[in-house]
Design a protein around this motif. Sequence first.
Motif, short mmCIF file in Angstrom:
data_model
loop_
_atom_site.label_atom_id
_atom_site.label_comp_id
_atom_site.label_asym_id
_atom_site.label_seq_id
_atom_site.Cartn_x
_atom_site.Cartn_y
_atom_site.Cartn_z
N UNK B 112 1.23 -1.55 0.02
CA UNK B 112 0.53 0.01 0.14
C UNK B 112 1.01 1.13 -0.11
N UNK B 113 1.92 1.72 0.56
CA UNK B 113 2.59 2.58 0.53
C UNK B 113 3.33 3.35 -0.65
N UNK B 114 3.14 2.05 -1.87
CA UNK B 114 4.08 2.21 -2.70
C UNK B 114 2.53 2.55 -3.75
N UNK B 115 1.43 2.22 -3.36
CA UNK B 115 0.06 2.74 -4.38
C UNK B 115 -0.55 1.79 -4.98
N UNK B 116 -1.58 1.57 -5.32
CA UNK B 116 -1.98 0.51 -6.21
C UNK B 116 -1.95 -0.13 -6.64
N UNK B 117 -1.10 0.24 -7.31
CA UNK B 117 -0.76 -0.53 -8.40
C UNK B 117 0.27 -1.86 -8.64
N UNK B 118 0.62 -1.90 -7.20
CA UNK B 118 1.66 -3.01 -6.61
C UNK B 118 0.32 -3.63 -6.29
N UNK B 119 -0.92 -4.26 -6.53
CA UNK B 119 -1.77 -5.40 -5.74
C UNK B 119 -1.45 -6.45 -6.47
N UNK B 120 -1.76 -6.47 -7.72
CA UNK B 120 -2.13 -7.29 -9.07
C UNK B 120 -0.53 -8.37 -8.62
N UNK B 121 0.88 -6.92 -8.21
CA UNK B 121 2.08 -8.55 -8.87
C UNK B 121 1.90 -8.40 -6.74
N UNK B 122 1.58 -8.26 -6.18
CA UNK B 122 2.24 -8.56 -5.15
C UNK B 122 1.01 -10.29 -5.35
N UNK B 123 0.37 -10.22 -5.74
CA UNK B 123 -0.59 -11.96 -5.62
C UNK B 123 -0.48 -12.60 -6.49
N UNK B 124 0.57 -11.97 -7.50
CA UNK B 124 1.52 -13.06 -9.00
C UNK B 124 2.46 -14.15 -8.08
N UNK B 125 3.13 -12.95 -7.56
CA UNK B 125 4.45 -13.56 -6.99
C UNK B 125 3.94 -14.73 -5.70
N UNK B 126 2.60 -14.32 -5.70
CA UNK B 126 2.37 -14.89 -4.24
C UNK B 126 1.94 -16.56 -4.59
N UNK B 127 1.28 -16.33 -5.66
CA UNK B 127 0.88 -17.41 -6.16
C UNK B 127 1.19 -18.79 -6.82
N UNK B 128 2.16 -17.97 -7.47
CA UNK B 128 3.77 -18.54 -8.84
C UNK B 128 4.66 -19.38 -7.63
N UNK B 129 4.86 -18.30 -6.28
CA UNK B 129 6.35 -18.60 -5.63
C UNK B 129 7.53 -18.71 -5.83
N UNK B 130 7.62 -17.60 -7.74
CA UNK B 130 9.33 -18.01 -7.48
C UNK B 130 10.24 -17.40 -6.73
N UNK B 131 11.75 -18.62 -7.48
CA UNK B 131 12.97 -18.20 -6.20
C UNK B 131 12.92 -18.70 -4.79
N UNK B 132 13.25 -17.39 -4.18
CA UNK B 132 13.89 -17.12 -2.83
C UNK B 132 11.76 -17.97 -1.92
N UNK B 133 10.42 -17.29 -2.59
CA UNK B 133 9.66 -17.74 -2.13
C UNK B 133 9.37 -18.97 -2.35
N UNK B 134 9.68 -19.98 -3.05
CA UNK B 134 9.38 -21.01 -3.25
C UNK B 134 10.76 -22.41 -1.75
#
Lengths: 198, 198, 198, 198
Positions: B112-134
Amino acid sequence: MEDIKNPYSLNSKAVAEATKYWLHKRGVTLEEIAELVLFLQQKYYPNLTIEECVHNVEMVLSKREVQNAVLTGIQLDVLAEEGKLFTPLQDMIENDESLYGVDEILAFSIVNVYGSIGFTNYGYVDKLKPGVLERLNDKTTGQIHTYLDDIVGAVAAAASSRIAHRKQAEREQELGLPHAPEDTEEAARKLAAEDGLE
Amino acid sequence: MEDIKNPYSLNSKAVAEATKYWLHKRGVTLEEIAELVLFLQQKYYPNLTIEECVHNVEMVLSKREVQNAVLTGIQLDVLAEEGKLFTPLQDMIENDESLYGVDEILAFSIVNVYGSIGFTNYGYVDKLKPGVLERLNDKTTGQIHTYLDDIVGAVAAAASSRIAHRKQAEREQELGLPHAPEDTEEAARKLAAEDGLE
Amino acid sequence: MEDIKNPYSLNSKAVAEATKYWLHKRGVTLEEIAELVLFLQQKYYPNLTIEECVHNVEMVLSKREVQNAVLTGIQLDVLAEEGKLFTPLQDMIENDESLYGVDEILAFSIVNVYGSIGFTNYGYVDKLKPGVLERLNDKTTGQIHTYLDDIVGAVAAAASSRIAHRKQAEREQELGLPHAPEDTEEAARKLAAEDGLE
Amino acid sequence: MEDIKNPYSLNSKAVAEATKYWLHKRGVTLEEIAELVLFLQQKYYPNLTIEECVHNVEMVLSKREVQNAVLTGIQLDVLAEEGKLFTPLQDMIENDESLYGVDEILAFSIVNVYGSIGFTNYGYVDKLKPGVLERLNDKTTGQIHTYLDDIVGAVAAAASSRIAHRKQAEREQELGLPHAPEDTEEAARKLAAEDGLE
């Protein structure tokens, strides 16, 4: 005789009961939260009773989303009181640091579940600190309620939103106006009619 | 022999350093977060470098709001790992319960601190779990990263939003178009020019 | 001699200027918003001046995220005033329907950019309606400010959060305490020092 | 011959019907939204049917909070299509400007009503654009769906969250485990039993 751990699955009843238990243990009664609701809503609904407010607080507290926020917030308060958080998080929560807003973030997740019309009520009671909120903000007791005071205000704001939605439904029904029930509202009304509750 | 406690005041440097310390201690490097940013943004900015991504991740992590969320989330992970939370919160965080969403709530406060255009990117990596997230989601290690994986994804999404805003500014300047700088952007640009950074 | 349309690209200066233009056209001055900020913050910072408040309001309004919300909200107010929305949205916005909360949603996106510590201030002024907010809520003028009143309160709350973060930075610097600058803060400070502004 | 205007009061049925009408008029069917839900949830619940998904989409769309966001978003799309917004808002919405995020803000208010577990699903479909979302994003048709595509993804994410909560309830009941019903859930279950619906 084996040491087989049962696979985990959520026990929703345990979560609901822990929520009530911890609110009680931290010194907050449903009636006190209901009084905040009455404070916020009685100018709009002069006939609103404290019993209705208690019922709406209970409904808010039945939501899993709300229970998660309540339990997480109280857990952080308790650990801060016991001095068990790492530095500098311990200092920030212990001293209710004004630039630390995670307590507001958690509180807001409660308000959100009943929609945006609760935003204003939350900010208002959180600033004025009436009733139970004044006691929770007393810094002389040794108790730490950095999270709980915001959470209690948020539950009251959410219950106020719930009431506003219900009152609209009641009004349309009493006047014989067309009414579109919200998610599960029709069902709740039927049950309430049987129980004589609402 | 006195027991005079210094009055509390926020030590912003201690909070910033604790944030870096705990990310490192929990096994996450800035480069790994930067790689998520590159993953999200390189199709829009083919010339984007990993160094720029690291710089943007650092800027996101310099925000007090972000530091508070990172520290609170990691604290809850660590306590869950040590088995020190009360039941049933312990079980829910330990098992990354799917109906427990306070981790998403905290992560979202970062986005939120950097605005609403980040919402989609957050959900996307949180679902795909690339790299360190895996790696953070590997449940076989005994480590608990219920909060950290969402937080890392959120920092990457916030850095992506920051880049999008900066690239617009750069573009307008390069083309000699009129540009309205955002809060402190003009200042940052001057400093960066001196430092040769951006 | 063709009718080739230029490909679209954001003109950030046009967006920033439209924001100022429309606030002015709808009768709101920066000074009035600054007075709300002073109302909210002077008990915490007795030396806070109206000039500082105006500066902070301007910084908030320089954010793209904020400009988007301001323009969208005012556009809906204007269209409602002209009776150009479809039924029943026209009725809900025209009458500032209490179960319609999209105005609060937009306002909240403004508050969020400066972090969670602004939540309370937003709710407080939105309920009390001091100064300019009282005028915007006067339903006897024929003007419709369903969105604008919430937006103005949100800008004031965001400016209050900005001040709280800056005051912490100033305090640490004056006392010679360690300080960790937030995103672009160091840069802004340098520029401000040159300009003698902050 | 008098010009007495009836005092305004919300007509909830008109709002609910306008929501369905406008979704239909803008070319989106409930089945298409339900397919997004199935796409998101079938790996978790292999027996999930499209009928269940449609039912959950309908329940989400019965919420006043959701209806308000849907109507406001579609209204802005329609006005942009007709070229009736002021510059530069017209340009930003017409071109689905990437730094304009009010569409995501509105979409998120829909997701929030069913809790934080929907955040990830929203971002995921909004990025991947499967099914109906691909069509809504086709910029060659002359139609403008800057808001609608995000809104449709948000309704699908909210319906997914609703299903996750329901499935937990079903599971506990089938296994004879203790279960704590959420707000009005018990009531809904009774009604559903009578109707043979769920």
